[in-house]
Each structure stands twice: as C-alpha cells, then as structure tokens.
Write an enzyme that holds these catalytic residues in place. Structure first.
Site, mmCIF file in Angstrom:
data_model
loop_
_atom_site.group_PDB
_atom_site.id
_atom_site.type_symbol
_atom_site.label_atom_id
_atom_site.label_comp_id
_atom_site.label_asym_id
_atom_site.label_seq_id
_atom_site.Cartn_x
_atom_site.Cartn_y
_atom_site.Cartn_z
ATOM 1 N N GLU A 7 45.052 68.918 0.340
ATOM 2 C CA GLU A 7 45.789 69.524 1.447
ATOM 3 C C GLU A 7 47.062 70.075 0.846
ATOM 4 O O GLU A 7 47.782 69.344 0.165
ATOM 5 C CB GLU A 7 46.236 68.414 2.390
ATOM 6 C CG GLU A 7 45.452 68.183 3.618
ATOM 7 C CD GLU A 7 46.149 67.068 4.393
ATOM 8 O OE1 GLU A 7 47.042 67.391 5.180
ATOM 9 O OE2 GLU A 7 45.818 65.895 4.173
ATOM 10 N N ASP A 23 56.878 65.809 10.362
ATOM 11 C CA ASP A 23 57.010 65.221 9.035
ATOM 12 C C ASP A 23 58.241 64.343 8.940
ATOM 13 O O ASP A 23 59.283 64.638 9.508
ATOM 14 C CB ASP A 23 57.061 66.317 7.977
ATOM 15 C CG ASP A 23 55.673 66.871 7.707
ATOM 16 O OD1 ASP A 23 54.797 66.072 7.300
ATOM 17 O OD2 ASP A 23 55.443 68.074 7.938
#
Ligand SMILES: Cc1ncc(COP(=O)(O)O)c(C=O)c1O
Lengths: 422, 245
Positions: free
Chosen positions: B36, B47
């Site tokens: 990824e 995040d």
C-alpha cells in the site's frame, strides 16, 4: 409484578451498530501539533476509552456497578402523569421516567458510577472533572467517594458563587471544589493573569480539569456528548422499556431534553434500536439554537480544543451561550450518534424559550408536584404540546418522557424567572 | 495460495528517495504480498501522528510523485494499492485514476469513501473499476453490519477492516471481538489494519479470522529510530508470525 431489582438491566445498549450509516470517527485536526486521540489514553480510564470505541451492541454491566445502581435507588420510577393528563384534558396517556429520584437528583450519576468503578479497578485513586451548574460535579463527587477515591471538581466561578448549595453537597461528599479559573493550573493562571476577576466558563473549567488530571496522573471523567456516556445512560431507556412492558403499554412518542445528548440518547436509543415507538423528540433551548442553526460538522467537543474533533451538530466551539437558567443545555454541540439520527430524520427536534419552559414547569409542578430541573422542563413543554395536539386530533397516544432531574437546587433560578416572566 | 497475507504500507518517498526504494524492495523480499503506498494528502484525516509526520517530511521535498510511483512499479512486482483520501480528488478523479492506470498501479483505497461519501460510494466504486483499477474498500467497526456485508462483495482483492479510528494510536480496542463480529459478514478476504500496535494484536487479529494484516505505522517508527534495514527485518518477523498462525 416482577421484583423491582430485576428491572435494572445487566447490560448497556450501544446504538452505533444499529445506526443507518457509519458513524464518522474522531479526528485530529489538520497540522495538529499533538495527537488529541492519543491524549485520550492519558486522560480517560482505559476501560472507559475501550467502551467509547466499542461496537458491541450490548456491553455487560459489571455486577458491582449493577449493585451500585440498585444502591442508589435504581430502577427509578416510571410514573403516569394522570393529573397532568386531566389538566390538559387530553386523550393521550403521559408517562415519565423520573431520574430526579437518584441521590444526586439527575441522570448524571448513571455514567459517573461506572466511570469511577473502572477507574478504581485500574488503580486510579483520584478523579477530576469540571462542572457548570453542579449536577455533573455532584455525581462525580459521590461516585468517587463510593469507590473510596478522591475527587477534584473545577466549578465555574459564577456558579461556585451563585450555587453554594451545590458546592456544599460536593464538599460533603468529600470532593475538593475549586472556583475556576484557579491558580492550580497553567491554563487557569494564564486566564487569571489576563483578568483576575474572570467569571469562568465551562471551557476554562474543562481545560483546567484535563490539565490537572494530566499533570498529577489522575483521570478525567466525561459527563456527556461522548458515545460512552450515552452508552451508560442507556440504563434509563432499558429500564423504561421493561417498566412499560410490565404494564402492557406500547409507547408512541418519546421525548427528552438535550444538552450534550446523554439523557435523551440514554432514554430513547434502546427504543429506536428495537423499533419501538414512532416519534422521538429531542428538545433543546431556543436561546442555544443548535438544532435550528447549528451545522453538521467536525468540531471540538470542548472549547479549549484538547479533545479530538467529532462530527456533530454544532454552533461552533467558540459559541458563547447566553446566560439561560438551564445550565445543562448551554452546550454548543450534540452527541455524534444523536446528531446523525437528527440529520437522518429519525429523531425530530424542538426548541423552546425560557418563557415557554417556565410555563411548562409551573403546569407540571402544580399538577404532579415535582419541581423539574429547568433542563427537563424543556422536555415537559414538548410533551404538553404533543398532548394538546393529540387532543385536537382525538388520538389516544402514549407519550413517554425522561424527567432528567429535579429542580430543588434550582429554586433561585425559578425565583428569578418568576420575577421576570412569571 | 492458502497463506495469509502481509500487506505493507509505505509513505511514498519516505524517508528519502533512495531509502524509500530500498524499503519497498525490502518489504517485498521479506514477504509482503501487497504494498500500500500512501500518496501525500492535503489532510490525513484518519492518520495518527506517526504517519502524519512521514507525510510532513515528504511534503518538504517530493515534487514528482508520479515519477517516483513509476520507479516503485519498476522496482517491485507485487500488486500496488494507492492509499489516499477521496476528498482531495473528487473534482479530478478521472484524471487521477487514468494516471494510476498508466503508471501500472493495481488498485486504490480511499479510507474516507464510506464515511464522507457514503451516499455515493457505489458511483465511485464503479468509476474506479471502469478505469481498470481494483477498488479496495475500507471499512471500520462503526460501519453498520448490512453495509459491511454489501461492500465486502464489491471490494476487489480483499476487504480492508480498520480496527481503530486512526492509524498508529493504540487505543484500547478489543481487536478479537471486533473482528469476530465482522468475520461472519464477509465472504471476501478480510485484511485487518489501522492501529495494529504490536505482535500481540496481530496474533489476535489472525486468530479471530483475519486473512491478512496491514502494517504501516510500526515500520515508520522503526525507520525513525533505526533506519530502513531495521524496518525490513520487522517485515520478516511479521511474515513469520503470519506463517505460524
Ligand atoms: C437535569 C439535567 N438534564 C439535562 C442535562 C443535559 O445534559 P445531557 O443532554 O447530556 O443529558 C443536564 C446537564 O447538566 C442536567 O443536569
């Protein structure tokens, strides 16, 4: 008739897995200089945090907490408001769940107890929180004491001065009560430096409480808005459901008032989740018009911005609420799950002004005898309007509402309302 | 192939061009089945602080992301899935997807698809597929059961299930119980990630029925502390744990 204690559930209900859409997760702001999500781990007891992010539909109530609920008088009564029905001359039946029957006089103890219990289990010996009007601080003070923990309550200075009885109860329960802003935190010192006579605000008190907890290794307890609080408050709705079953009653309309959304959510979500009832009404204050004027956005739950952003209906964290008497409704946002249900039109809302709720409180106390908390009077006003509508349409509805607290310590407020509008 | 999957995450360009290329090759040699690649977003909404730090570092120097993606493509032969936020691309999605396809990228994962675009997610999934790319769908514990079930069938390669609300922050979550709950809803392969914080978490995830695990933050922390080689050797350790599960 079942044994009364059997009415107290052995699990809490979590609506998150039953929401129509994914609940937007909390976020850190862009370019955050520190992670607020990470900070939660230092602020909150870890089991409370785990429950905050749980997706289990049913979360078991530890035996000791269930016993503590019983010890403070749960189940609280479900009472038919017969005299109110007669006064309104309505074909509707009206029931209310009376959360004022707890020792601290409101529903707030329902989450303070488990949060204090989990803290004790984790070896924490001191709890910290903020309080405005004092309902939440009182519940934390008592819950801490019940588990042998110390507590420190940062009480907004104006309330500290204007509500000496609340302060006294907290002190009797053994809490340290500070008038915020205090010189005991950096944040408080800064505020006092700029203005030694600062009257304080909930945001300042909250920032002080969080800082104080962090710098001393204590834990901070949250009183509303977050999912975990709504989860604990589901004890109200679960009991009500059981009590209605016992008398073979099917509710049509469920009503509660909204500050951060915890008593409304705790009361109505078990019904919404099991598709009982057809109409759910969340009642806010006209003076704090989050439902009519708020945006559905990511915002900070606290005005200091120490907690992560959550997606909710909000007037903005910098919104300064006018000084209405329903201290518990002077909050800029509403719980994320409730906000979504309102956006999805599953939950309706109303907003009433102080005059409207004062009249409702008077009708209620003169028919049922109980002095409602000004917050709860908002729910009563909506109930009266619903009952009158049922009368016009000749509908035999069953209306059930949550009377989130009594107003016996709010008498100075009522006195002042009586002078101004009564 | 019955072995469970290791999906490794790298922030495009982190910590620098040379070490990044060394890292992606090393991660694949160590047994990653899929990579990824995090494409610098405007706002890394979901995040945590570690991955945000990596983005910040990269944003200070990386100008030619597509060039570096091309190099990545040449460097490794496992499927490449781009991770980025749909919010940044809504007005230029077709260009983005076309470019990915031309660069030899295999798939794309938008963590905000089901959260901020839930009313239109099917449209976006179709658009991804229409560009010849795989649509890897991101779900999380707050996605309602019926929706998880529905998107698990639409998701290409695997269904991504993020167990925590943000990457890299070890909030106390019952990893096994959240996975057990969705396992029965998902016929597709189920890859678990987002905040898997330690080996214990990984084992729990695998034992609870995950077909694979996705790792990111831990590599970046390791690079910060001990450099790329050390992160690669962590991947080898994780591969071992997966094989042993
Ligand atoms: C009696 C009473 N009702 C309602 C509220 C509003 O809070 P919530 O919406 O979280 O129930 C408060 C808050 O202080 C309160 O004291």
């Amino acid at each position: 008739m079942v044994n009364n204690e059997e009415i107290v559930p052995s699990y809490w209900y979590n609506i998150i897995p039953d929401l129509p859409k994914p609940l937007p997760p909390p976020r850190d702001p862009p370019d955050a200089e520190f992670s607020r999500i990470d900070l939660l781990r230092k602020i909150m007891p870890s089991e409370v945090l785990r429950q905050q992010f749980t997706v289990e539909r049913f979360v078991s109530i530890p035996k000791e907490v269930r016993e503590a609920y019983i010890n403070i008088g749960r189940p609280t009564p479900l009472i038919r408001a017969k005299k109110l029905e007669e006064f309104l001359n309505t074909p509707a039946k009206i029931y209310f769940k009376y959360e004022g029957a707890t020792p601290t006089g409101s529903h707030k103890i329902n989450t303070a107890l488990p949060q204090a219990y989990f803290s004790m289990k984790e070896g924490i010996d001191h709890l910290v929180t903020e309080t405005g009007a004092g309902q939440w601080g009182t519940s934390v003070a008592l819950s801490a004491r019940m588990y042998g923990l110390n507590s420190t309550i940062f009480m907004v200075k104006v309330s500290y001065e204007q509500k000496p009885q609340r302060r006294t109860i907290m002190q009797l329960y053994g809490a340290n009560v500070f008038a915020s802003p205090t010189p005991h935190t950096e944040y408080g010192k800064k505020v006092l430096n700029d203005n030694p006579n600062h009257p304080g605000s909930l945001g300042i008190a909250m920032s002080e409480a969080i800082e104080y907890a962090l710098s001393n290794g204590y834990k901070y307890l949250v009183g509303s808005v977050l999912d975990v609080v709504v989860l604990h408050q589901s004890v109200i709705g679960l009991e009500t459901m059981r009590q209605l079953q016992e008398i073979d009653e099917e509710p049509d309309t469920l009503v509660g008032c909204v500050g951060g959304g915890s008593n409304f959510g705790g009361f109505s979500f078990p019904f919404i989740g099991s598709k009982k009832g057809t109409k759910y009404i969340a009642v806010g204050s006209y003076e704090v018009p989050k439902f009519s004027q708020g945006a559905y956005n990511y915002d900070f739950p606290d005005s200091a911005g120490l907690l992560p952003l959550i997606k909710m209906i909000t007037l903005g964290r910098d919104y300064v609420p006018p000084p209405i008497y329903s201290g518990g409704l002077r909050y800029h946002g509403a719980a994320p799950s409730l906000s979504m249900l309102i956006k999805e039109k599953i939950v309706d809302w109303r907003e009433y002004n102080e005059k409207e709720i004062f009249e409702a409180a008077q009708v209620f106390l003169q028919t049922q005898g109980i002095v409602p908390a000004p917050e709860s009077s908002h729910a009563i006003r909506a109930v009266i309007d619903e009952a009158l509508e049922a009368k016009r349409k000749n509908e035999k509805k069953v209306i059930v509402f949550n009377l989130s607290g009594h107003g016996l310590l709010d008498l100075p407020n009522y006195e002042s309302m009586m002078k101004r509008i009564g | 192939m019955n072995l469970k999957m290791l999906v490794s995450y790298a922030t495009l360009g982190y910590p620098n061009r040379e070490d990044y290329l060394k890292l992606v090759k090393g991660l694949v040699d160590a047994g990653s089945d899929i990579l990824e690649i995090g494409l610098l977003p405007k706002y890394a909404k979901y995040d945590g602080p570690v991955i945000r730090r990596s983005y910040k570092q990269v944003s200070s120097w990386l100008k030619d992301s597509w060039g570096l993606l091309e190099e990545t493509r040449r460097a490794v032969n496992v499927p490449l899935v781009i991770l980025t936020y749909l919010e940044d691309w809504v007005s230029s999605l077709s260009e983005l997807l076309t470019k990915m396809r031309e660069t030899g990228i295999d798939g794309v994962l938008f963590p905000d698809l089901l959260i901020d675009f839930v009313d239109e997610y099917e449209k976006y999934v179709q658009e991804i597929k229409a560009h010849g790319l795989k649509a890897v769908i991101f779900t999380s514990p707050s996605v309602p059961d019926p929706l998880i079930h529905k998107v698990s069938m639409l998701s290409d390669m695997f269904l991504y299930y993020g167990v925590r609300p943000t990457t890299g922050v070890p909030l106390p979550v019952s990893v096994d119980s959240v996975i057990t709950r969705v396992r029965t809803l998902v016929d597709n392969k189920l890859v678990v990630g987002f905040g898997l914080s330690d080996i214990n978490d990984m084992k729990k995830a695998l034992n609870a029925g995950a077909d694979g695990i996705a790792i990111g933050t831990i590599y970046i922390e390791e690079i910060e502390k001990n450099g790329v080689e050390s992160a690669i050797s962590l991947a080898r350790t994780f591969r071992g744990i997966i094989n042993g599960a």
